[in-house]
Every structure is written in structure tokens, then in C-alpha cells.
Design a protein around this motif. Structure first.
Motif, mmCIF file in Angstrom:
data_model
loop_
_atom_site.group_PDB
_atom_site.id
_atom_site.type_symbol
_atom_site.label_atom_id
_atom_site.label_comp_id
_atom_site.label_asym_id
_atom_site.label_seq_id
_atom_site.Cartn_x
_atom_site.Cartn_y
_atom_site.Cartn_z
ATOM 1 N N ARG A 278 -54.127 71.411 -124.943
ATOM 2 C CA ARG A 278 -55.038 71.934 -125.962
ATOM 3 C C ARG A 278 -54.563 73.301 -126.462
ATOM 4 O O ARG A 278 -54.698 73.617 -127.654
ATOM 5 C CB ARG A 278 -56.450 72.027 -125.401
ATOM 6 N N PHE A 279 -54.018 74.090 -125.551
ATOM 7 C CA PHE A 279 -53.487 75.392 -125.972
ATOM 8 C C PHE A 279 -52.288 75.222 -126.897
ATOM 9 O O PHE A 279 -52.178 75.904 -127.925
ATOM 10 C CB PHE A 279 -53.095 76.208 -124.739
ATOM 11 N N LEU A 280 -51.373 74.327 -126.560
ATOM 12 C CA LEU A 280 -50.199 74.125 -127.395
ATOM 13 C C LEU A 280 -50.550 73.554 -128.766
ATOM 14 O O LEU A 280 -49.882 73.861 -129.760
ATOM 15 C CB LEU A 280 -49.211 73.196 -126.677
ATOM 16 N N ARG A 281 -51.582 72.732 -128.816
ATOM 17 C CA ARG A 281 -51.990 72.149 -130.098
ATOM 18 C C ARG A 281 -52.856 73.085 -130.921
ATOM 19 O O ARG A 281 -53.088 72.846 -132.107
ATOM 20 C CB ARG A 281 -52.746 70.847 -129.864
ATOM 21 N N GLY A 282 -53.331 74.176 -130.303
ATOM 22 C CA GLY A 282 -54.159 75.136 -131.020
ATOM 23 C C GLY A 282 -53.328 76.146 -131.790
ATOM 24 O O GLY A 282 -52.107 76.238 -131.663
ATOM 25 N N SER A 283 -54.019 76.946 -132.583
ATOM 26 C CA SER A 283 -53.341 77.941 -133.419
ATOM 27 C C SER A 283 -52.939 79.189 -132.646
ATOM 28 O O SER A 283 -52.053 79.928 -133.076
ATOM 29 C CB SER A 283 -54.261 78.343 -134.584
ATOM 30 N N ARG B 247 -45.056 62.023 -138.257
ATOM 31 C CA ARG B 247 -45.464 62.499 -136.930
ATOM 32 C C ARG B 247 -44.923 63.901 -136.729
ATOM 33 O O ARG B 247 -43.802 64.233 -137.120
ATOM 34 C CB ARG B 247 -44.926 61.570 -135.841
ATOM 35 N N GLU B 248 -45.762 64.746 -136.120
ATOM 36 C CA GLU B 248 -45.359 66.116 -135.851
ATOM 37 C C GLU B 248 -44.481 66.180 -134.596
ATOM 38 O O GLU B 248 -44.697 65.432 -133.637
ATOM 39 C CB GLU B 248 -46.583 67.018 -135.670
ATOM 40 N N TYR B 249 -43.525 67.089 -134.623
ATOM 41 C CA TYR B 249 -42.682 67.313 -133.453
ATOM 42 C C TYR B 249 -42.334 68.797 -133.374
ATOM 43 O O TYR B 249 -42.525 69.556 -134.336
ATOM 44 C CB TYR B 249 -41.424 66.441 -133.506
ATOM 45 N N PHE B 250 -41.821 69.217 -132.241
ATOM 46 C CA PHE B 250 -41.509 70.630 -132.014
ATOM 47 C C PHE B 250 -40.238 70.740 -131.195
ATOM 48 O O PHE B 250 -39.761 69.750 -130.605
ATOM 49 C CB PHE B 250 -42.674 71.330 -131.303
ATOM 50 N N LYS B 251 -39.714 71.933 -131.136
ATOM 51 C CA LYS B 251 -38.522 72.205 -130.350
ATOM 52 C C LYS B 251 -38.930 72.775 -128.998
ATOM 53 O O LYS B 251 -39.902 73.528 -128.894
ATOM 54 C CB LYS B 251 -37.608 73.179 -131.082
ATOM 55 N N GLY B 252 -38.182 72.433 -127.958
ATOM 56 C CA GLY B 252 -38.538 72.863 -126.616
ATOM 57 C C GLY B 252 -38.585 74.368 -126.458
ATOM 58 O O GLY B 252 -39.427 74.907 -125.735
ATOM 59 N N LYS B 253 -37.701 75.077 -127.132
ATOM 60 C CA LYS B 253 -37.671 76.527 -127.026
ATOM 61 C C LYS B 253 -38.982 77.148 -127.505
ATOM 62 O O LYS B 253 -39.472 78.126 -126.934
ATOM 63 C CB LYS B 253 -36.502 77.059 -127.856
ATOM 64 N N SER B 254 -39.571 76.578 -128.570
ATOM 65 C CA SER B 254 -40.827 77.110 -129.087
ATOM 66 C C SER B 254 -41.982 76.909 -128.113
ATOM 67 O O SER B 254 -42.839 77.783 -127.958
ATOM 68 C CB SER B 254 -41.149 76.436 -130.427
ATOM 69 N N ALA B 255 -42.011 75.767 -127.410
ATOM 70 C CA ALA B 255 -43.065 75.524 -126.430
ATOM 71 C C ALA B 255 -42.937 76.444 -125.225
ATOM 72 O O ALA B 255 -43.931 76.949 -124.687
ATOM 73 C CB ALA B 255 -43.040 74.064 -125.995
ATOM 74 N N ILE B 256 -41.712 76.687 -124.773
ATOM 75 C CA ILE B 256 -41.497 77.601 -123.654
ATOM 76 C C ILE B 256 -41.957 79.015 -124.017
ATOM 77 O O ILE B 256 -42.593 79.715 -123.219
ATOM 78 C CB ILE B 256 -40.011 77.593 -123.250
ATOM 79 N N LYS B 257 -41.654 79.433 -125.222
ATOM 80 C CA LYS B 257 -42.076 80.748 -125.675
ATOM 81 C C LYS B 257 -43.599 80.856 -125.740
ATOM 82 O O LYS B 257 -44.172 81.912 -125.436
ATOM 83 C CB LYS B 257 -41.471 81.028 -127.050
ATOM 84 N N ALA B 258 -44.275 79.757 -126.121
ATOM 85 C CA ALA B 258 -45.735 79.774 -126.190
ATOM 86 C C ALA B 258 -46.364 79.929 -124.810
ATOM 87 O O ALA B 258 -47.344 80.655 -124.638
ATOM 88 C CB ALA B 258 -46.234 78.493 -126.864
ATOM 89 N N LEU B 259 -45.798 79.257 -123.797
ATOM 90 C CA LEU B 259 -46.337 79.367 -122.442
ATOM 91 C C LEU B 259 -46.030 80.711 -121.800
ATOM 92 O O LEU B 259 -46.707 81.111 -120.849
ATOM 93 C CB LEU B 259 -45.789 78.241 -121.568
ATOM 94 N N GLN B 260 -45.049 81.417 -122.305
ATOM 95 C CA GLN B 260 -44.720 82.740 -121.778
ATOM 96 C C GLN B 260 -45.399 83.865 -122.538
ATOM 97 O O GLN B 260 -45.169 85.038 -122.236
ATOM 98 C CB GLN B 260 -43.197 82.942 -121.819
ATOM 99 N N SER B 261 -46.237 83.518 -123.507
ATOM 100 C CA SER B 261 -46.919 84.517 -124.327
ATOM 101 C C SER B 261 -48.131 85.094 -123.599
ATOM 102 O O SER B 261 -48.674 84.472 -122.674
ATOM 103 C CB SER B 261 -47.355 83.892 -125.655
ATOM 104 N N PRO B 262 -48.614 86.277 -124.009
ATOM 105 C CA PRO B 262 -49.825 86.851 -123.404
ATOM 106 C C PRO B 262 -51.064 86.001 -123.627
ATOM 107 O O PRO B 262 -51.995 86.051 -122.821
ATOM 108 C CB PRO B 262 -49.943 88.215 -124.099
ATOM 109 N N ALA B 263 -51.092 85.230 -124.722
ATOM 110 C CA ALA B 263 -52.260 84.389 -124.989
ATOM 111 C C ALA B 263 -52.440 83.333 -123.906
ATOM 112 O O ALA B 263 -53.571 83.014 -123.506
ATOM 113 C CB ALA B 263 -52.128 83.729 -126.367
ATOM 114 N N TYR B 264 -51.349 82.763 -123.421
ATOM 115 C CA TYR B 264 -51.447 81.774 -122.347
ATOM 116 C C TYR B 264 -51.846 82.429 -121.029
ATOM 117 O O TYR B 264 -52.572 81.839 -120.216
ATOM 118 C CB TYR B 264 -50.117 81.040 -122.189
#
Length: 330
Positions: free
Chosen positions: A60-65, A81-98
């Protein structure tokens, strides 16, 4: 590793029937895209329902804004269909928001814990690794063909397609509201008399406001043309009527002169390295003479001498020659 029997059905729907022309090796399509895609959704939903709550919170966090995940659009079996790059997902999980989230697996930004977590989520089929092919259209900016591949692992340079759409309650509410509005408009003759009269008055009021606005626009234009002749440069009534401001600010001030905007000054560098400010409608003039005269005026001048101390002046070759004499009397 993943349960092979769970993922076999997902890749069966994308197995080989005919190679896509111009696609990289391994990018293939099927003759029944809609039916196979429905099967993929079905098996994906079954695996997603078995995921724990912590994994759902991550998805839910990754699919959110707030995650800042950059999603792209591709074509999978004839559907977007939507897709993303792995580097972008890793950066999202390492962010302060997560880091502020609760009831989610912890992630250390200094190690590979984010990649390991995203790799473990692959077994629930919220997203699957894909390979990209050529653009689906004639333009290079068209969505690219994508295809799910059997080798599922999470790496920063790989691409992954979403098979989780999130909560759909907003779409359902919007669809119901749209149908209700259409039915209400179609059944207008069946409305109560008082309700129909009220709607009629509201519509007439709206048309009256639009007509008043058009009349005001025509009047201010005529008044401006008259004032150009009588009192140049002209007067605008409600000069901010069409400006990008608020509703109240559109009527402030009531009138104003039609003065030209101030000329913009640009910083130019001359050939001698001097910087000057000039307006847009004037050319730069060379200032060599002015610079030379300024340098001459800044040079020190010799002090004036008295006639008694000055020696005889003789002219030779049309020029003056001055002799210096001693201050002591002979």
C-alpha cells in the motif's frame, strides 16, 4: 525460492505462441490475451490473499503517492499495465516516509535489507519481473511491450509489473454517482413540480450570470476604445477581469490606466569586458570612446607653474618645449 506450482500458471498465460517482431529474445505473446490475462489476475489474487498484514502495508505504501515510486506504462498481452524499476522501489523503502510507518518490516538504508524485502514479496505476486520489448506504436514514446518471465528475482536494474490495483472503492463510488446523475437527468419529467421549478430558477440564474459577464466584457472593450481617443493611453474597467487571480481580486481595482509594462533590463557584456544593463528594444552601442575619455580624465595632471619660474619657451617643429630652471638665484 518460490513455490514452482504457484508461478507455473502465471507464466503459462504468457508462453510462446508467436514471437513479437523486433522483440528481444524471450519476449513473446499469445493468441488469447484477454482470457490469459484474466487467468493471471485470478492466480495473482489467490497468492496476494495469503500475504501477511505487514506485506500488505508495504505494498500500500509503494502504491501510494508518499512513496515517490515512479511508475511507467507498458503493454502486457494487449492491455496497459503499470511497471517500475527495482532501483526506484529500493529508494522508496529507504526514504524517511517509510521509516515513519508502523507495522511494516524494518529496513536499514545502509545494507541490502530493502532489496531482500522486495525479493521476498515476489512470492505473493503483487508484482512480477518483466522484460521490455519495442514500443507498441509507431512512435518511440509509445508504451513498450512487456512480458513476464520465469526467472523471478529482485535486482535494482530489473523491471517489475504491478498486479495489485489497490482499493477500488473510489472507482465504485464514482461509477455509482455517474449512473445516478444520468438517471436523474433522464427522469426529469417525473420530478415533483416544485423541484423542477427550483431547478429552472437555478438554471436561469446561471445563464444570467454568464450573460452579465459577456455584457461586461463588451462594455469595457468599447469604453477602452473611446478612452484611447479621448484620454490616451486609455482606461480599462476591471483591468484584472481576465487575469489569473482569485474571484475577488478580479474586480480590484475598478479601473486603471493602460500603461505599458516596464521594460526588462538585460545584463550584457561588451567587447572590452565591461558589463552594462540595456533594455530589450535597444541595441548595445560601443563605448570605446567613452571608456577612453574616462581613462584620460582619471589620469593625474601636472600642477601649474608660475611665469617667473618658467624658462623661455622655444618652438621647434610646431611644438612647445619647456625648460626647467633651478630655484636658486644666480
Amino acid at each position: 525460492m518460490f513455490a514452482r506450482d504457484r508461478l507455473t500458471s502465471l507464466f503459462a498465460s504468457t508462453s510462446t505462441t508467436s514471437d513479437l517482431r523486433g522483440q528481444p529474445k524471450g519476449i513473446q505473446t499469445t493468441s488469447k490475451p484477454s482470457r490469459d490475462l484474466d487467468l493471471t489476475y485470478k492466480h495473482s489474487m489467490e497468492q496476494q490473499l495469503s500475504a501477511p498484514v505487514e506485506i500488505f502495508n508495504v505494498i500500500r505504501f509503494l502504491r501510494g503517492s508518499k512513496s515517490g515510486l515512479k511508475n511507467r506504462v507498458g503493454v502486457l498481452n494487449g492491455s496497459r499495465r503499470e511497471y517500475f524499476k527495482g532501483k526506484s522501489a529500493i529508494k522508496a523503502l529507504q526514504s524517511p516516509a517509510y521509516a515513519k510507518l508502523k507495522n511494516v518490516p524494518p529496513v536499514n538504508p545502509e545494507d541490502d535489507s530493502a532489496r531482500d524485502l522486495l525479493h521476498s514479496i515476489l512470492r505473493y505476486a503483487f508484482y512480477l519481473r518483466i522484460e521490455r520489448g519495442n514500443p507498441s506504436g509507431s512512435s518511440s514514446s509509445s508504451p513498450k511491450h512487456i512480458q513476464v518471465i520465469p526467472q523471478q528475482e529482485f535486482q535494482p536494474d530489473y523491471y517489475y509489473a504491478w498486479f495489485y490495483e489497490g482499493s477500488q472503492w473510489r472507482n465504485y463510488v464514482g461509477a455509482v454517482a455517474l449512473v445516478a446523475v444520468v438517471l436523474a437527468g433522464v427522469m426529469f419529467p417525473l420530478w415533483p413540480v416544485k423541484l423542477r421549478i427550483g431547478v429552472w430558477y437555478l438554471s436561469m440564474g446561471g445563464f444570467g450570470i454568464i450573460g452579465l459577464f459577456i455584457a461586461l466584457s463588451i462594455f469595457r472593450l468599447i469604453f477602452y476604445i473611446i478612452t484611447i481617443i479621448v484620454a490616451s493611453p486609455g482606461i480599462w474597467i476591471f483591468p484584472k477581469l481576465f487575469a489569473d487571480v482569485g474571484f475577488v481580486e478580479s474586480f480590484i481595482p475598478v479601473w486603471d490606466w493602460d500603461l505599458p509594462p516596464p521594460k526588462k533590463m538585460k545584463k550584457k557584456r561588451l567587447a572590452n569586458g565591461e558589463k552594462v544593463f540595456v533594455s530589450d528594444d535597444k541595441k548595445i552601442r560601443k563605448r570605446k570612446d567613452a571608456t577612453a575619455s574616462a581613462d584620460a580624465s582619471a589620469a593625474p595632471t601636472p600642477p601649474p607653474q608660475d611665469d617667473a619660474t618658467a624658462g623661455p619657451a622655444t618652438s621647434s617643429g610646431g611644438g612647445a618645449h619647456i625648460e626647467e630652471v633651478s630655484d636658486h638665484d644666480e
